[in-house]
Design a protein around this motif. Sequence first.
Motif, PDB file in Angstrom:
ATOM      1  N   TYR A 131     -19.652  58.571  23.464  1.00 54.94           N
ATOM      2  CA  TYR A 131     -19.657  59.822  22.702  1.00 54.94           C
ATOM      3  C   TYR A 131     -20.243  59.576  21.311  1.00 54.94           C
ATOM      4  CZ  TYR A 131     -17.839  63.518  19.699  1.00 54.94           C
ATOM      5  OH  TYR A 131     -17.728  64.515  18.771  1.00 54.94           O
ATOM      6  N   THR A 132     -19.829  58.458  20.690  1.00 52.26           N
ATOM      7  CA  THR A 132     -20.292  58.144  19.339  1.00 52.26           C
ATOM      8  C   THR A 132     -21.811  57.968  19.326  1.00 52.26           C
ATOM      9  OG1 THR A 132     -18.213  56.954  19.107  1.00 52.26           O
ATOM     10  CG2 THR A 132     -19.811  56.668  17.352  1.00 52.26           C
ATOM     11  N   LYS A 146     -20.280  68.351  12.716  1.00 55.04           N
ATOM     12  CA  LYS A 146     -18.995  67.968  13.342  1.00 55.04           C
ATOM     13  C   LYS A 146     -17.926  67.733  12.280  1.00 55.04           C
ATOM     14  CE  LYS A 146     -17.575  67.255  16.837  1.00 55.04           C
ATOM     15  NZ  LYS A 146     -16.805  68.207  17.689  1.00 55.04           N
ATOM     16  N   GLU A 150     -14.439  69.748  12.109  1.00 52.30           N
ATOM     17  CA  GLU A 150     -13.130  69.071  12.124  1.00 52.30           C
ATOM     18  C   GLU A 150     -12.345  69.392  10.853  1.00 52.30           C
ATOM     19  OE1 GLU A 150     -11.999  67.964  14.729  1.00 52.30           O
ATOM     20  OE2 GLU A 150     -13.802  67.637  15.931  1.00 52.30           O
ATOM     21  N   GLU A 153     -10.792  72.678  11.371  1.00 49.74           N
ATOM     22  CA  GLU A 153      -9.696  72.595  12.341  1.00 49.74           C
ATOM     23  C   GLU A 153      -8.425  72.014  11.718  1.00 49.74           C
ATOM     24  OE1 GLU A 153     -11.276  70.683  15.866  1.00 49.74           O
ATOM     25  OE2 GLU A 153     -12.784  72.262  16.037  1.00 49.74           O
ATOM     26  N   GLY A 168      -3.701  64.961  15.580  1.00 48.35           N
ATOM     27  CA  GLY A 168      -4.922  64.910  16.389  1.00 48.35           C
ATOM     28  C   GLY A 168      -6.140  65.342  15.584  1.00 48.35           C
ATOM     29  N   GLU A 169      -5.985  66.417  14.829  1.00 46.71           N
ATOM     30  CA  GLU A 169      -7.097  66.907  13.999  1.00 46.71           C
ATOM     31  C   GLU A 169      -7.374  65.941  12.840  1.00 46.71           C
ATOM     32  OE1 GLU A 169      -9.078  68.987  14.955  1.00 46.71           O
ATOM     33  OE2 GLU A 169      -7.932  69.996  16.515  1.00 46.71           O
ATOM     34  N   ASP A 172      -9.383  63.221  14.289  1.00 43.80           N
ATOM     35  CA  ASP A 172     -10.756  63.681  14.550  1.00 43.80           C
ATOM     36  C   ASP A 172     -11.580  63.692  13.266  1.00 43.80           C
ATOM     37  OD1 ASP A 172     -10.181  64.038  17.186  1.00 43.80           O
ATOM     38  OD2 ASP A 172      -9.984  66.224  17.089  1.00 43.80           O
ATOM     39  N   LEU A 173     -10.964  64.196  12.204  1.00 42.93           N
ATOM     40  CA  LEU A 173     -11.693  64.301  10.937  1.00 42.93           C
ATOM     41  C   LEU A 173     -12.046  62.906  10.410  1.00 42.93           C
ATOM     42  CD1 LEU A 173     -12.840  65.920   8.580  1.00 42.93           C
ATOM     43  CD2 LEU A 173     -10.555  65.934   7.544  1.00 42.93           C
ATOM     44  N   PHE A 175     -12.313  60.115  12.049  1.00 47.62           N
ATOM     45  CA  PHE A 175     -13.308  59.488  12.924  1.00 47.62           C
ATOM     46  C   PHE A 175     -14.719  60.003  12.614  1.00 47.62           C
ATOM     47  CE2 PHE A 175     -15.922  59.808  16.748  1.00 47.62           C
ATOM     48  CZ  PHE A 175     -16.044  58.458  17.051  1.00 47.62           C
ATOM     49  N   HIS A 176     -14.863  61.324  12.566  1.00 47.26           N
ATOM     50  CA  HIS A 176     -16.197  61.883  12.333  1.00 47.26           C
ATOM     51  C   HIS A 176     -16.689  61.601  10.916  1.00 47.26           C
ATOM     52  CE1 HIS A 176     -15.167  63.986  16.102  1.00 47.26           C
ATOM     53  NE2 HIS A 176     -16.479  63.923  16.297  1.00 47.26           N
TER      54      HIS A 176
END
Length: 201
Positions: A131-132, A146, A150, A153, A168-169, A172-173, A175-176
Amino acid sequence: MENIRLDFEKTEGLIPAIVQDAESKQVLMLGYMNEEALEKTKSTGRVTFFSRSKGRLWTKGETSGNFLNVKKVLVDCDRDTLLVYVDPVGPVCHTGADTCFAEENSSKTFFIDTLRKTIKDRKNNPSDSSYTASLFAKGINKVAQKVGEEAVEIVIESKDDNKELFLGEAADLLFHYLVLLEAKGYELDEVMEVLMSRHKG
Ligand SMILES: [Zn+2]
């Protein structure tokens, strides 16, 4: 470990071995190795000392099961001290503490470094299933978009009280955000430098 000759003579046969968690970098314990203990450590992949009190080789964890799995062994500049990077199985000390210095070894923030390296690897060695890597392939606009999504979100989740969704959010933030830094060719260290320069103790 390369076959660097250790100076066992200088230390009368026993060389101190500092044991450090390979990921958290926490110092876990200190023990002594003779040549045989070092050989066994290398051949089994589990830290084995020469126990001065027992008068014999002692594989850490042989009774408790809390082994120290060896990741890397370094020799110091004088060839008379070892630094052993390990992945510890369970608490290290016989008292039940994480380390023999009664410190906690629970910080997980070090994982960000593993994640950062993985992201860099996905950029440099892309695979179809990653995915990355697919994010990098789509270019900087997509990566930046993205991060924006995020961010929105996590704002939405912060207004609710669902821990799982919020974390979880948050993940995600983060990570991105790391992917964006990598896409721009900047290091997390450079962001830390900015923060440190602003930090007034
Ligand atoms: Zn201990």
